[in-house]
Design an enzyme around this catalytic site. Structure first.
Site, PDB file in Angstrom:
ATOM      1  N   SER A  56     -29.961  16.982 -35.661  1.00 60.15           N
ATOM      2  CA  SER A  56     -29.755  17.990 -36.706  1.00 60.15           C
ATOM      3  C   SER A  56     -29.620  17.417 -38.109  1.00 60.15           C
ATOM      4  O   SER A  56     -29.476  18.188 -39.067  1.00 60.15           O
ATOM      5  CB  SER A  56     -28.530  18.847 -36.374  1.00 60.15           C
ATOM      6  OG  SER A  56     -28.846  19.774 -35.352  1.00 60.15           O
ATOM      7  N   LYS A  59     -31.941  19.014 -40.545  1.00 61.61           N
ATOM      8  CA  LYS A  59     -31.672  20.211 -41.346  1.00 61.61           C
ATOM      9  C   LYS A  59     -31.403  19.885 -42.803  1.00 61.61           C
ATOM     10  O   LYS A  59     -31.461  20.778 -43.657  1.00 61.61           O
ATOM     11  CB  LYS A  59     -30.513  20.992 -40.729  1.00 61.61           C
ATOM     12  CG  LYS A  59     -30.829  21.566 -39.347  1.00 61.61           C
ATOM     13  CD  LYS A  59     -29.697  22.409 -38.816  1.00 61.61           C
ATOM     14  CE  LYS A  59     -30.055  23.059 -37.480  1.00 61.61           C
ATOM     15  NZ  LYS A  59     -29.980  22.120 -36.352  1.00 61.61           N
ATOM     16  N   SER A 116     -24.893  24.406 -37.967  1.00 62.94           N
ATOM     17  CA  SER A 116     -26.104  23.691 -37.566  1.00 62.94           C
ATOM     18  C   SER A 116     -26.957  24.577 -36.661  1.00 62.94           C
ATOM     19  O   SER A 116     -27.422  24.168 -35.592  1.00 62.94           O
ATOM     20  CB  SER A 116     -25.753  22.376 -36.848  1.00 62.94           C
ATOM     21  OG  SER A 116     -26.868  21.520 -36.791  1.00 62.94           O
ATOM     22  N   LYS A 218     -23.953  15.961 -43.208  1.00 62.69           N
ATOM     23  CA  LYS A 218     -24.499  16.627 -42.021  1.00 62.69           C
ATOM     24  C   LYS A 218     -24.278  15.779 -40.783  1.00 62.69           C
ATOM     25  O   LYS A 218     -24.312  14.546 -40.840  1.00 62.69           O
ATOM     26  CB  LYS A 218     -25.999  16.878 -42.198  1.00 62.69           C
ATOM     27  CG  LYS A 218     -26.598  17.813 -41.156  1.00 62.69           C
ATOM     28  CD  LYS A 218     -26.165  19.233 -41.363  1.00 62.69           C
ATOM     29  CE  LYS A 218     -26.597  20.123 -40.205  1.00 62.69           C
ATOM     30  NZ  LYS A 218     -25.830  19.893 -38.960  1.00 62.69           N
TER      31      LYS A 218
END
Length: 425
Positions: A56, A59, A116, A218
């Site tokens: 993720s 992202k 997420s 993140k």
């Protein structure tokens, strides 16, 4: 008068230790990278250019393209996005969207950062490019423009795809690009929770609020990647970017990232203290003698020797890589081991003194790229003893007097220490 800041920094290289994780790290998935976000100095690098799965962390690029669309006026924060059947079918983590469900652009930003949400990633991709596949092509193209040379995107979420790969170094570049190009959205990355349709979602980034100065960015996980995190931290005027990939658990990943961040800040603090101490030395010494004395002093700290996995309480290495874009060091031929002393009449150029030969060789390799006049010079690391310590001088040999002085003048312009040494010096 010569510049001390550069060579004190260089001396630190010889006495700091490799820090790369605890015994539980899986080196097939593990990678770590820490850099000074202001200068681009690489403070720690372990398998930073090895191919890894971003999970993720992907992202961040989805968000980058979304922020660009907002800046171009194509979207506004209160615009409504609609979930398609494909978006609604995405695996967790998600917002459990159904086909036809709507959410605002601002909610999408929070859902991507905090929850997420994979379904929201597809909603954004389809809004901006029509299909997720087309959006992934745009993601990869933008990645290349940002310098992410080892990154390929195949989807907008980071869900498993064997061809969606990156490196820890590239994820650091992306993290800094998001922060640099869209500072107005930084508060979203520091939020700990958000509420949508009556349900509150907590952030997966446990370092925010736990580690002093950490303000985003993140996290990510798929089985193939392990637990990843890319984060930024600021203390006063100092700023870091840190990436850890391949943690066996989220707790391990968080603990290791915290260790790296704390060690990096300690290293920067200690470096500044040494620079300040060196600048107070009076009377002024011969430059070469002053290098030798400071190298001896730093060596006397008796820091642990480098080990395969390292010690979280130790400082990470301040590697000699000065670059604004965190690019990989240029490939160089192997450095020859110093042999006999330079022939009579040959001048030398000294660029440092170190507690071990490897550090002296690394310094020479780094400096050689800064002057085209050094291409034909030989590399030498003569050993000497002072105050009971064995040290190694980093010298280029086989140059004449005129070139020695010109090279040192050239290096001085970029704050690199350099002293022309007469034959026999």
């Amino acid at each position: 008068m010569y510049r001390m800041r550069g060579w004190v920094f260089a001396l630190l290289v010889a006495t700091t230790v490799l820090l790369a994780g605890q015994a539980g790290a899986d080196t097939r998935r593990y990678a770590a990278f820490v850099a000074d976000a202001n200068s681009g100095e690489i403070l720690h690098s372990r398998l930073a250019d090895a191919r890894r799965y971003p999970a993720s962390l992907t992202k961040m690029m989805t968000l980058y393209l979304l922020f660009e669309a907002i800046e171009r006026g194509e979207l506004e924060l209160d615009d409504t996005l609609t979930a398609s059947r494909i978006a609604a079918s995405q695996q967790p983590s998600n917002l459990s969207l159904s086909e036809g469900d709507t959410l605002t652009v601002e909610t999408a930003i929070r859902a991507l950062i905090i929850k997420s949400a994979n379904d929201v990633a597809v909603v954004v991709a389809e809004e901006l490019a029509g299909t997720e596949r087309a959006f992934a092509v745009e993601m990869t193209a933008r990645a290349r423009e940002l310098g992410l040379s080892d990154t390929t995107f195949r989807n907008a979420s980071g869900l498993p795809n064997s061809r969606q790969v990156t490196t820890a170094r590239d994820m650091a570049r992306l993290t800094l690009a998001v922060r640099r190009d869209f500072p107005q959205y930084a508060p979203y990355f520091a939020e700990r929770r958000f509420t949508h349709n009556g349900r509150t979602y907590r952030s997966h980034n446990n370092l925010v609020g736990r580690v002093d100065g950490v303000d985003g960015m993140k996290t990510g996980y798929i089985r193939a990647s392990g637990f990843n995190i890319a984060t930024t931290a600021n203390r006063g005027e100092r700023s870091l970017v840190a990436v850890v990939m391949g943690g066996p658990t989220a707790a391990y990943r968080d603990s290791h990232a915290e260790q790296l961040i704390e060690a990096a800040f300690r290293s920067l603090n200690d470096r500044e203290a040494l620079i300040m101490a060196a600048q107070t030395l009076t009377p002024r010494l011969n430059p070469i003698r002053e290098q030798d004395l400071l190298a001896t002093h730093i060596a006397s700290l008796d820091l642990a020797q480098p080990v395969a996995q390292g010690d979280g309480e130790s400082m990470p290495p301040l590697r000699i890589e000065m670059t604004d874009d965190l690019g990989p060091p240029p490939s160089r031929p192997d450095i020859p081991v110093a042999e006999a002393a330079a022939a009579l009449g040959e001048w030398s150029i000294q660029v440092g003194a170190y507690a071990d030969m490897a550090a002296a060789q690394a310094r020479l390799e780094s400096v050689r790229s800064l002057s085209d006049r050094l291409g034909e010079a030989a590399l030498s690391t003569p050993r000497f003893e002072t105050n009971g310590r064995v040290l190694f001088r980093a010298r280029f040999t086989g140059v004449d007097a005129e070139n020695a002085r010109r090279i040192c003048a050239q290096l001085a312009q970029v704050d690199e220490p350099c002293f022309a040494v007469a034959p026999g010096g």
